[in-house]
Design a protein around this motif. Sequence first.
Motif, PDB file in Angstrom:
ATOM      1  N   MET A   1       0.817  -1.216   0.000  1.00  0.00           N
ATOM      2  CA  MET A   1       0.000   0.000   0.000  1.00  0.00           C
ATOM      3  C   MET A   1       0.852   1.269   0.000  1.00  0.00           C
ATOM      4  O   MET A   1       0.338   2.353  -0.217  1.00  0.00           O
ATOM      5  N   LEU A   2       2.156   1.120   0.263  1.00  0.00           N
ATOM      6  CA  LEU A   2       3.058   2.271   0.242  1.00  0.00           C
ATOM      7  C   LEU A   2       3.623   2.448  -1.157  1.00  0.00           C
ATOM      8  O   LEU A   2       3.921   1.468  -1.831  1.00  0.00           O
ATOM      9  N   PRO A   3       3.850   3.691  -1.600  1.00  0.00           N
ATOM     10  CA  PRO A   3       4.399   3.900  -2.934  1.00  0.00           C
ATOM     11  C   PRO A   3       5.833   3.384  -3.081  1.00  0.00           C
ATOM     12  O   PRO A   3       6.198   2.897  -4.136  1.00  0.00           O
ATOM     13  N   ALA A   4       6.640   3.488  -2.027  1.00  0.00           N
ATOM     14  CA  ALA A   4       8.042   3.045  -2.101  1.00  0.00           C
ATOM     15  C   ALA A   4       8.478   2.510  -0.741  1.00  0.00           C
ATOM     16  O   ALA A   4       9.078   3.232   0.052  1.00  0.00           O
ATOM     17  N   PRO A   5       8.170   1.239  -0.444  1.00  0.00           N
ATOM     18  CA  PRO A   5       8.470   0.699   0.881  1.00  0.00           C
ATOM     19  C   PRO A   5       9.925   0.295   1.110  1.00  0.00           C
ATOM     20  O   PRO A   5      10.299  -0.092   2.213  1.00  0.00           O
ATOM     21  N   GLY A   6      10.776   0.414   0.108  1.00  0.00           N
ATOM     22  CA  GLY A   6      12.157  -0.067   0.203  1.00  0.00           C
ATOM     23  C   GLY A   6      12.954   0.533   1.349  1.00  0.00           C
ATOM     24  O   GLY A   6      13.648  -0.182   2.068  1.00  0.00           O
ATOM     25  N   ASP A   7      12.890   1.854   1.545  1.00  0.00           N
ATOM     26  CA  ASP A   7      13.642   2.489   2.630  1.00  0.00           C
ATOM     27  C   ASP A   7      13.153   2.007   3.987  1.00  0.00           C
ATOM     28  O   ASP A   7      13.952   1.740   4.887  1.00  0.00           O
TER      29      ASP A   7
END
Length: 184
Positions: free
Chosen positions: A21-27
């Motif tokens: 659901m997050l646009p960019a969960p990588g960080d």
Amino acid sequence: MENTQNTGLLIMDMQTAILGMLPAPGDLVGNVEKAIKKARENAIPVIYVVVGFRTGAPEASPNNKSFAGAKERFGKISPETFMAIAPAIAPQEGDITVVKRRVSAFTGSDLEVILRAQGIQHIILTGIATSGVVLSTTREAADKDYRITILADCCADADEEIHRVLTTKIFPRQADVLALEDWN
């Protein structure tokens, strides 16, 4: 590192289905991975908390605005798939996983029993969403007299402004709020 006796690291709702659901969960995942490594190096128990429902989500009441709207989505995915933790931060042997049925890590779970049995009085919180599990767990843990630390950059919310307000204005009233690099 501060006194780690009676301390536990909670990894909350870091499920693949929720991270999506997050646009960019990588960080976020990378920071949580570092927090887990640091906890393990310092013999701090790592406790995973996942939100989960039985097939068909009978626990999702039509009176619960958050869960009622998602009940149909929960019903289309197997409970095991929905509760799967992101592989980069998946539990290892010896880690504890707690299943909850509501937003707070305490509600509908045996988390408090686990914390008492382990002698944990200080909880370090990470998770998604800041306005969901982190907020609800912080409030309930404070009422239960736990010492609370929130790793701000190990938490995320779909709304960055809500995350900022909670971590800078609301949470400091009940918890120590730190960046991962300041957790020592």
